[in-house]
Design an enzyme around this catalytic site. Structure first.
Site, PDB file in Angstrom:
ATOM      1  N   ASP A   8      41.454   0.253 -48.494  1.00 56.67           N
ATOM      2  CA  ASP A   8      40.832   1.404 -49.137  1.00 56.67           C
ATOM      3  C   ASP A   8      39.493   1.679 -48.447  1.00 56.67           C
ATOM      4  O   ASP A   8      38.598   0.828 -48.454  1.00 56.67           O
ATOM      5  CB  ASP A   8      40.614   1.107 -50.618  1.00 56.67           C
ATOM      6  CG  ASP A   8      40.222   2.350 -51.414  1.00 56.67           C
ATOM      7  OD1 ASP A   8      40.145   3.430 -50.820  1.00 56.67           O
ATOM      8  OD2 ASP A   8      40.008   2.216 -52.637  1.00 56.67           O
ATOM      9  N   ASP A 102      42.710   8.213 -47.789  1.00 57.04           N
ATOM     10  CA  ASP A 102      41.780   7.114 -47.506  1.00 57.04           C
ATOM     11  C   ASP A 102      42.268   5.736 -47.947  1.00 57.04           C
ATOM     12  O   ASP A 102      41.496   4.781 -47.959  1.00 57.04           O
ATOM     13  CB  ASP A 102      40.420   7.395 -48.152  1.00 57.04           C
ATOM     14  CG  ASP A 102      40.502   7.495 -49.670  1.00 57.04           C
ATOM     15  OD1 ASP A 102      41.623   7.610 -50.203  1.00 57.04           O
ATOM     16  OD2 ASP A 102      39.446   7.481 -50.321  1.00 57.04           O
ATOM     17  N   GLU A 103      43.547   5.608 -48.276  1.00 54.76           N
ATOM     18  CA  GLU A 103      44.051   4.284 -48.659  1.00 54.76           C
ATOM     19  C   GLU A 103      45.543   4.169 -48.346  1.00 54.76           C
ATOM     20  O   GLU A 103      46.263   5.163 -48.294  1.00 54.76           O
ATOM     21  CB  GLU A 103      43.796   3.993 -50.137  1.00 54.76           C
ATOM     22  CG  GLU A 103      44.467   4.960 -51.090  1.00 54.76           C
ATOM     23  CD  GLU A 103      44.242   4.582 -52.548  1.00 54.76           C
ATOM     24  OE1 GLU A 103      44.402   3.396 -52.898  1.00 54.76           O
ATOM     25  OE2 GLU A 103      43.913   5.489 -53.344  1.00 54.76           O
TER      26      GLU A 103
END
Length: 361
Positions: A8, A102-103
Site C-alpha cells: 500500500d 495505490d495498492e
C-alpha cells in the site's frame, strides 16, 4: 500455504505532489478541488496529524488545519507512477491483483527471483520503490489476503509487518472488528450493540449465531475472526459495475433541477458503458443528502441496460422513490451492475467515480 504480500503506497497522491514539488515537503497537503462542496482525495501525513483524512469535506479539513495546502489532483501522473510500481511487482511474480491505483496483492508462493522468504521479497519491493521512485510504501505479509491487508496498515507509514500463521490469532485478538473486511459502519454498530468490539470477542460467537444475525456474511465473519481467508490472488477481474456521480455546488430540492442533473448523469453513464463495452441489468441510484446521510435505490431488468432509452425511464422511477423536496441532496450517482446470473455478485454499487462533463447546478 500461500505467501501473500499486500503493498500500500503511503498517502499516494499527496506524496507524489510533494515529490514533484519540493516546496510542499513537510507541509500539510490535501489533494482535491478547493471548492465548498468538494472532498479530500488524499491527505499527507502532516495534514493527518490535524485530523484531515480522505473523503472528508474540504471545508472541514481547512477548518481543522488552517495552514492546509490544497492541490488539484493530477490523475494521469498518479497512473504513470502506479504503472511503474506495478512493473516492480511483476519482477517478483505474475500473480498481482491491483485493488486500487495505490495498492495491490502479490502471491509470491513461487517467487520469480527464487526468494524463499516473502518477508525478504516485501522488503526488497519497498526498497526498490524508495530508490527508483523516491516514494514510500507499507507492506503486510501473511498466509492470506485478509491478514496481509490488515498487516500493511499496522505500521504505516513506511512499515513492514509479518503475521506468521502461529501468531495469527494473537495478532487478531485485540483488533477492532472494523479492521475486518466487510465490517462497515452499520455492521460495526450492530456488533457494538451486541457488546462485540474486538475480533477476539467476535471469535466467541458461534457460527449459528452469526449466520442468524448476518446471513451468509456471518459465516465470513466467523472465518475471518479465526484468520481463515481462502480467496486467491486474482490477476484478471470481471468488472461488476460501472457508474458515475457528481457533487453539486448547491443542494437540490426542486424536481426540475433534479431531473436535469439525472439526465446528465444518464448520458455520462451511457457513454461509460459504451467505452467499456459493459453489460449489466441492475441500475442503482445513489443520493447523498445535505446532512451526508445517503440512500440507494435499485431495479433489475431482464434485458441488458445499455442505451439512454433503457436507463432514463428507470432512473426517473428510482428518483421518484426518494423524498428530496423535504431533504435536499448534495450528490447524485448512477451505476449499472451485474447480477449473480451474469457471473457477478448481487447488485451492489461499486462506484467508479469521475468528473461529469457538465456544470454543477
Amino acid at each position: 500455504m500461500r505467501k501473500i504480500i499486500h503493498v500500500d503506497m503511503d498517502a499516494f497522491f499527496a506524496s507524489v505532489e510533494q515529490l514533484d514539488n519540493p516546496s510542499l515537503r513537510g507541509l500539510p497537503v490535501a489533494v482535491g478541488h478547493d471548492a465548498p462542496r468538494s472532498v479530500v482525495s488524499t491527505a499527507s501525513y502532516e495534514a493527518r496529524r490535524y485530523g484531515v483524512h480522505s473523503a472528508q469535506p474540504m471545508a472541514t479539513a481547512k477548518r481543522l488545519c488552517p495552514g492546509l495546502v490544497v492541490v488539484e489532483p493530477r490523475f494521469e501522473r498518479y497512473k504513470e507512477i502506479s504503472a511503474r510500481v506495478h512493473e516492480i511487482f511483476c519482477h517478483y511474480t505474475d500473480l498481482v491483483e491491483p485493488i486500487s491505483i495505490d495498492e495491490a496483492f502479490l502471491d509470491v508462493t513461487t517467487c520469480k527471483t527464487g526468494a524463499a522468504m516473502a518477508m525478504d521479497v516485501a522488503a526488497e519491493i519497498r526498497a526498490r520503490i524508495k530508490s527508483q521512485l523516491h516514494l514510500t510504501a507499507s507492506a503486510g505479509v501473511s498466509y492470506n489476503k485478509l491478514l496481509a491487508k490488515i498487516a500493511s496498515d499496522y505500521r504505516k507509514p513506511d512499515g513492514l509487518t509479518v503475521v506468521h500463521p502461529a501468531r495469527a490469532l494473537d495478532f487478531l485478538q485485540r483488533l477492532p472488528v472494523e479492521n475486518l473486511w466487510g465490517v462497515g459502519p452499520k455492521t460495526a454498530q450492530r456488533l457494538h450493540g451486541m457488546h462485540i468490539f474486538t475480533v477476539g470477542q467476535l471469535r466467541e460467537l458461534s457460527l449459528r449465531f452469526l449466520t442468524d444475525a448476518f446471513g451468509k456474511m456471518g459465516a465470513v465473519y466467523y472465518d475471518y475472526a479465526r484468520g481463515i481467508d481462502t480467496r486467491p490472488v486474482t490477476v484478471h477481474h470481471v468488472r461488476k459495475s460501472i457508474g458515475c456521480e457528481c457533487t453539486f455546488l448547491t443542494d437540490i430540492d426542486k424536481r426540475s433541477a433534479a431531473v436535469i442533473e439525472l439526465y446528465h448523469a444518464v448520458l455520462e453513464l451511457v457513454d461509460r458503458i459504451a467505452r467499456h463495452d459493459f453489460e449489466g441489468r441492475t441500475l442503482t441510484l445513489k443520493v447523498k443528502f445535505a446532512d451526508f446521510t445517503q440512500v440507494t435505490r435499485s431495479v433489475t431488468q431482464s434485458r441488458v441496460l445499455r442505451d439512454k432509452a433503457d436507463i432514463l425511464p428507470l432512473a426517473k422511477q428510482l428518483l421518484a422513490k426518494v423524498d428530496y423536496e423535504h431533504r435536499p441532496f448534495r450528490l447524485l450517482g448512477l451505476s449499472v451492475s451485474r447480477t449473480d446470473a451474469e457471473g457477478g455478485d448481487a447488485p451492489v454499487a461499486r462506484w467508479h467515480v469521475g468528473e461529469l462533463p457538465f456544470q454543477p447546478y
